[in-house]
Enzyme design. Structure first.
Site, PDB file in Angstrom:
ATOM      1  N   ARG A 235      74.266 -32.602  22.013  1.00 15.86           N
ATOM      2  CA  ARG A 235      73.217 -33.745  22.115  1.00 15.86           C
ATOM      3  C   ARG A 235      72.192 -33.612  21.337  1.00 15.86           C
ATOM      4  NH1 ARG A 235      77.081 -36.351  21.810  1.00 15.86           N
ATOM      5  NH2 ARG A 235      77.931 -37.791  23.234  1.00 15.86           N
ATOM      6  N   ASP A 259      74.071 -31.862  14.207  1.00 12.21           N
ATOM      7  CA  ASP A 259      74.837 -33.103  13.976  1.00 12.21           C
ATOM      8  C   ASP A 259      74.408 -34.243  14.715  1.00 12.21           C
ATOM      9  OD1 ASP A 259      77.297 -34.215  13.119  1.00 12.21           O
ATOM     10  OD2 ASP A 259      78.058 -34.134  15.180  1.00 12.21           O
ATOM     11  N   GLU A 264      69.314 -41.725  17.516  1.00  9.28           N
ATOM     12  CA  GLU A 264      70.412 -41.693  16.325  1.00  9.28           C
ATOM     13  C   GLU A 264      70.609 -43.447  16.126  1.00  9.28           C
ATOM     14  OE1 GLU A 264      74.158 -39.956  17.693  1.00  9.28           O
ATOM     15  OE2 GLU A 264      73.071 -37.939  17.553  1.00  9.28           O
ATOM     16  N   HIS A 283      76.292 -37.287  13.144  1.00  8.60           N
ATOM     17  CA  HIS A 283      77.066 -37.370  14.462  1.00  8.60           C
ATOM     18  C   HIS A 283      78.602 -37.070  14.117  1.00  8.60           C
ATOM     19  CE1 HIS A 283      76.834 -38.353  19.108  1.00  8.60           C
ATOM     20  NE2 HIS A 283      77.958 -37.581  18.715  1.00  8.60           N
ATOM     21  N   ALA A 286      83.363 -35.517  15.970  1.00 10.89           N
ATOM     22  CA  ALA A 286      84.497 -36.177  16.192  1.00 10.89           C
ATOM     23  C   ALA A 286      85.283 -37.006  15.359  1.00 10.89           C
ATOM     24  CB  ALA A 286      84.370 -36.829  17.595  1.00 10.89           C
TER      25      ALA A 286
HETATM   26  P1  NAD Z   1      82.347 -29.515  28.851  1.00 11.43           P
HETATM   27  O1  NAD Z   1      82.001 -30.560  29.842  1.00 11.43           O
HETATM   28  O2  NAD Z   1      83.942 -29.130  28.759  1.00 11.43           O
HETATM   29  O3  NAD Z   1      81.479 -28.282  28.500  1.00 11.43           O
HETATM   30  C1  NAD Z   1      80.179 -28.512  28.945  1.00 11.43           C
HETATM   31  C2  NAD Z   1      79.666 -27.098  29.812  1.00 11.43           C
HETATM   32  O4  NAD Z   1      78.335 -27.090  29.647  1.00 11.43           O
HETATM   33  C3  NAD Z   1      80.119 -27.020  30.829  1.00 11.43           C
HETATM   34  O5  NAD Z   1      80.941 -25.789  30.936  1.00 11.43           O
HETATM   35  C4  NAD Z   1      78.897 -26.796  31.626  1.00 11.43           C
HETATM   36  O6  NAD Z   1      79.240 -25.700  32.805  1.00 11.43           O
HETATM   37  C5  NAD Z   1      78.049 -26.303  30.593  1.00 11.43           C
HETATM   38  N1  NAD Z   1      76.551 -26.286  30.954  1.00 11.43           N
HETATM   39  C6  NAD Z   1      76.023 -27.451  31.752  1.00 11.43           C
HETATM   40  N2  NAD Z   1      74.698 -27.209  31.733  1.00 11.43           N
HETATM   41  C7  NAD Z   1      74.356 -25.877  31.268  1.00 11.43           C
HETATM   42  C8  NAD Z   1      73.355 -25.133  30.960  1.00 11.43           C
HETATM   43  N3  NAD Z   1      72.230 -25.326  31.313  1.00 11.43           N
HETATM   44  N4  NAD Z   1      73.476 -23.761  30.351  1.00 11.43           N
HETATM   45  C9  NAD Z   1      74.762 -23.400  30.106  1.00 11.43           C
HETATM   46  N5  NAD Z   1      75.925 -24.158  30.111  1.00 11.43           N
HETATM   47  C10 NAD Z   1      75.670 -25.333  30.640  1.00 11.43           C
HETATM   48  O7  NAD Z   1      82.064 -30.462  27.290  1.00 11.43           O
HETATM   49  P2  NAD Z   1      82.516 -30.447  26.167  1.00 11.43           P
HETATM   50  O8  NAD Z   1      83.790 -31.296  25.727  1.00 11.43           O
HETATM   51  O9  NAD Z   1      82.768 -28.896  25.596  1.00 11.43           O
HETATM   52  O10 NAD Z   1      81.293 -31.163  25.118  1.00 11.43           O
HETATM   53  C11 NAD Z   1      79.955 -30.502  25.165  1.00 11.43           C
HETATM   54  C12 NAD Z   1      79.103 -31.426  24.589  1.00 11.43           C
HETATM   55  O11 NAD Z   1      79.422 -31.664  23.416  1.00 11.43           O
HETATM   56  C13 NAD Z   1      78.749 -32.625  25.345  1.00 11.43           C
HETATM   57  O12 NAD Z   1      77.344 -32.957  25.353  1.00 11.43           O
HETATM   58  C14 NAD Z   1      79.462 -33.848  24.468  1.00 11.43           C
HETATM   59  O13 NAD Z   1      78.809 -35.171  24.845  1.00 11.43           O
HETATM   60  C15 NAD Z   1      79.315 -33.055  23.167  1.00 11.43           C
HETATM   61  N6  NAD Z   1      80.049 -33.594  22.202  1.00 11.43           N
HETATM   62  C16 NAD Z   1      79.496 -34.070  20.538  1.00 11.43           C
HETATM   63  C17 NAD Z   1      80.543 -34.400  19.802  1.00 11.43           C
HETATM   64  C18 NAD Z   1      79.728 -34.728  18.609  1.00 11.43           C
HETATM   65  O14 NAD Z   1      80.500 -35.492  17.802  1.00 11.43           O
HETATM   66  N7  NAD Z   1      79.035 -33.945  17.914  1.00 11.43           N
HETATM   67  C19 NAD Z   1      81.854 -34.381  20.159  1.00 11.43           C
HETATM   68  C20 NAD Z   1      82.310 -34.080  21.258  1.00 11.43           C
HETATM   69  C21 NAD Z   1      81.444 -33.912  22.348  1.00 11.43           C
HETATM   70  C1  MLT Z   2      81.429 -37.559  22.205  1.00  8.88           C
HETATM   71  O1  MLT Z   2      80.680 -37.358  22.970  1.00  8.88           O
HETATM   72  O2  MLT Z   2      82.814 -37.403  22.516  1.00  8.88           O
HETATM   73  C2  MLT Z   2      80.953 -37.373  20.792  1.00  8.88           C
HETATM   74  O3  MLT Z   2      79.714 -37.721  20.887  1.00  8.88           O
HETATM   75  C3  MLT Z   2      81.729 -38.222  19.568  1.00  8.88           C
HETATM   76  C4  MLT Z   2      81.685 -39.551  19.656  1.00  8.88           C
HETATM   77  O4  MLT Z   2      82.237 -40.426  20.265  1.00  8.88           O
HETATM   78  O5  MLT Z   2      81.326 -39.826  18.461  1.00  8.88           O
END
Ligand code: NAD
Ligand code: MLT
Length: 531
Positions: A235, A259, A264, A283, A286
């Site tokens: 994020r 990304d 955004e 972004h 996904a």
């Molecule tokens: P998840 O919930 O499986 O993992 C997140 C982890 O972060 C958890 O294990 C949590 O304990 C840890 N965490 C929280 N606070 C923390 C801190 N201060 N220090 C260290 N660790 C900490 O989530 P995920 O599915 O792995 O997704 C992770 C991130 O990626 C989310 O923010 C999600 O929105 C983002 N995301 C982005 C995209 C994209 O398109 N770029 C796609 C999917 C997810």
């Molecule tokens: C997510 O949180 O799943 C990602 O930001 C991916 C998205 O929806 O584009």
């Protein structure tokens, strides 16, 4: 005929997800791909379900227009665009679809790591200008380098596996996962400061929270290993964008692959636009066919399951029960809701605390949903149908009511029983109950044995243990045409205090209750209605 629900898909969703919803037989789908805000506010009142990605913001303004909405599902992980507390207040379940895009997002982080290491986008841009700048794009090898992975959830773990495959040394930090559960990754678990000081690459995979915002900022730039490369596919805002620009300009940071952005799309004056060593993607984590398909299927399946059976998979504000657990807990769920209602009507003052003690087989399950059911039953007496399982904990907290449970484990094969002790600060009320072949049954009240079903019309009386009580009660009720379905008595000692429980067929006329209360042998009389 099965109840039909209307579901709005406000953002883009893979066709297979739309098909699952349409073929469910219970959902009328309105697939709009993109929904203008004004339009959303105009139409949202018609829908029971809403599916969004990141474009549609679900906040109080939208929720105020939702007359029928039961559930919002985010097709993806991050729920930054959904006001979860406001949804809970409104009784709307919020779910996400977290599993489907983890691998694709991890691959995007790895892609940015390669791009940073070998300056591939810059070299490509130079070639397109018909240049041959071989020496300008000298890079760095990944094998043997140290990468710090912050956040070891779904995506972080996938990144770790891939980095290990590349023979990198992996440092990891996630304070919310017990170390034992991460041991299998065989990485060095450490803290943020060590990661900042030792890593050649740092990648973050956490939500944006108070603890992760500005993880790299202008104040801690000096703590970074010089020449570090930063990756963010989680994020925007986890790294402070201005600080990264400052770090790249001063040479502390060799490059950043981002990304995601604080805003955004970012404003035109984003300083990173001007820096060659900042590799930016819009972004895309996904954005693969596979991830979009998986997320759409996960989202649609969750919507159908919730609307059909009330099971909320991946709920963010509602107890998540799998169907197996639901089979066992369903009668206990109903029992707790009824006990909540009974307690609220049996006690004089406003209830402050409810303590539930569980024994037997029951203690093998996650019982938090039973406490929520208790809260719902209890609050519905005062607040009516406005209360549901989503907002009951919110309302209970707002009213200063604490509902807590504890399981008493036993080595013997004890029958499942729960003991509920409620207090309004002055008076205590206690019930023991179980679920038997005929459903939820009360087996004791205030330490006295009693057996009755918590349902229908109940007259609960505390009286002196003197002769004539039963006779007079029967005559009084009979003279007002009130039929007694069952009657039970229990007392502490002969001539002491007694409890009389009378199940009646219909509503108790108000004047009967008043007449009863005036009798000198009646200490307290309450008419209780449990639906
Ligand atoms: P998840 O919930 O499986 O993992 C997140 C982890 O972060 C958890 O294990 C949590 O304990 C840890 N965490 C929280 N606070 C923390 C801190 N201060 N220090 C260290 N660790 C900490 O989530 P995920 O599915 O792995 O997704 C992770 C991130 O990626 C989310 O923010 C999600 O929105 C983002 N995301 C982005 C995209 C994209 O398109 N770029 C796609 C999917 C997810
Ligand atoms: C997510 O949180 O799943 C990602 O930001 C991916 C998205 O929806 O584009």
């Amino acid at each position: 005929m099965a109840e039909k629900f209307k579901v709005l898909i406000a953002d883009n969703l893979d066709a297979e997800g739309v098909e699952i919803l349409e073929n469910s037989g219970i959902i009328e789908v309105d697939y709009r791909k993109k929904t203008d805000r004004e339009e959303l506010l105009k139409i949202i009142g018609n829908y029971h379900g809403l599916i969004v990605r990141s474009a549609t913001k679900v906040n109080k303004e939208v929720l105020d227009k939702c007359e029928n909405l039961k559930v919002v599902i985010r097709a993806g992980v991050g729920v930054d665009n959904i006001d979860i507390p406001a949804c809970s207040q409104k009784g709307v379940v919020v779910m996400n679809a977290p599993a489907g895009n983890s691998v694709s997002t991890a691959e995007q982080a790895i892609a940015l790591m390669f791009a940073l290491a070998r300056k591939t986008p810059q070299a490509n841009a130079s070639m397109k200008e018909k240049k041959w700048e071989k020496s300008k794009f000298n890079g760095t090898q990944l094998t043997g380098k140290t990468i710090g992975v912050i956040g070891l959830g779904r995506i972080g773990k996938e990144v770790v596996k891939r980095c290990k495959g590349l023979q990198m040394h992996v440092l990891g930090f996630d304070p919310y996962i017990p170390k034992e559960a991460l041991e299998y990754l065989q990485i060095e678990l450490t803290d943020v400061d060590t990661i900042l000081a030792k890593s050649d690459f740092i990648t973050v995979h956490t939500p944006l929270t108070e603890t992760t915002a500005g993880l790299v900022n202008s104040k801690n730039l000096s703590k970074l290993k010089p020449g570090v490369r930063l990756i963010n596919c989680a994020r925007g805002g986890i790294y402070d964008e201005a600080a990264i620009a400052e770090g790249i300009k001063s040479g502390v940071i060799a490059g950043a692959g981002l990304d995601v952005f604080t805003e955004e799309p970012p404003k035109a004056d984003l300083p990173l636009y001007e820096l060659e060593d900042a590799i930016l993607t819009p972004h895309l984590g996904a954005s693969t066919d596979e991830a979009q398909l998986e997320v759409a299927k996960e989202t649609a399946d969750s919507m159908v399951e919730y609307l059909k059976s009330g099971v909320a998979r991946n709920s963010l504000n509602f107890p998540t029960l799998d169907p197996g657990q639901m089979d066992v807990l369903a009668p206990w769920f109903e029992l707790c809701e009824k006990l909540g209602s009974l307690i609220a009507q049996a006690m004089k003052g406003a209830i402050q605390t409810v303590q539930i003690e569980y024994r037997g087989e029951l203690t093998n399950y996650n019982l938090n949903p039973l406490e929520i059911a208790m809260a719902k039953g209890l609050l519905t007496v005062a607040m009516g149908d406005e209360v549901n399982l989503v907002n009951a904990p919110v309302y209970a907290k707002d009213r200063g009511i604490t509902i807590a449970g504890n399981s008493i484990k036993s080595t013997s094969n004890e029958a499942s029983v729960l003991k509920v002790s409620a207090s309004d600060g002055k008076e205590n009320f206690q019930i023991r109950a179980t679920v038997n072949f005929s459903g939820g049954t009360i087996i004791g009240v205030n330490n006295l044995p009693m057996e009755f079903k918590p349902s229908g019309h109940i007259l609960l009386i505390k009286n002196k243990d003197v002769p004539k009580v039963v006779g007079e009660l029967g005559t009084l009720l009979g003279s007002h045409g009130v039929n007694i379905a069952s009657l039970q008595l229990a007392r502490d000692t002969r001539g002491g205090a007694a409890l009389t429980f009378i199940e009646i067929d219909d509503e108790l006329p108000g004047e009967v209750l008043e007449t009863l209360k005036a009798k000198e042998y009646i200490l307290e009389a309450r008419y209780i209605r449990i639906r």
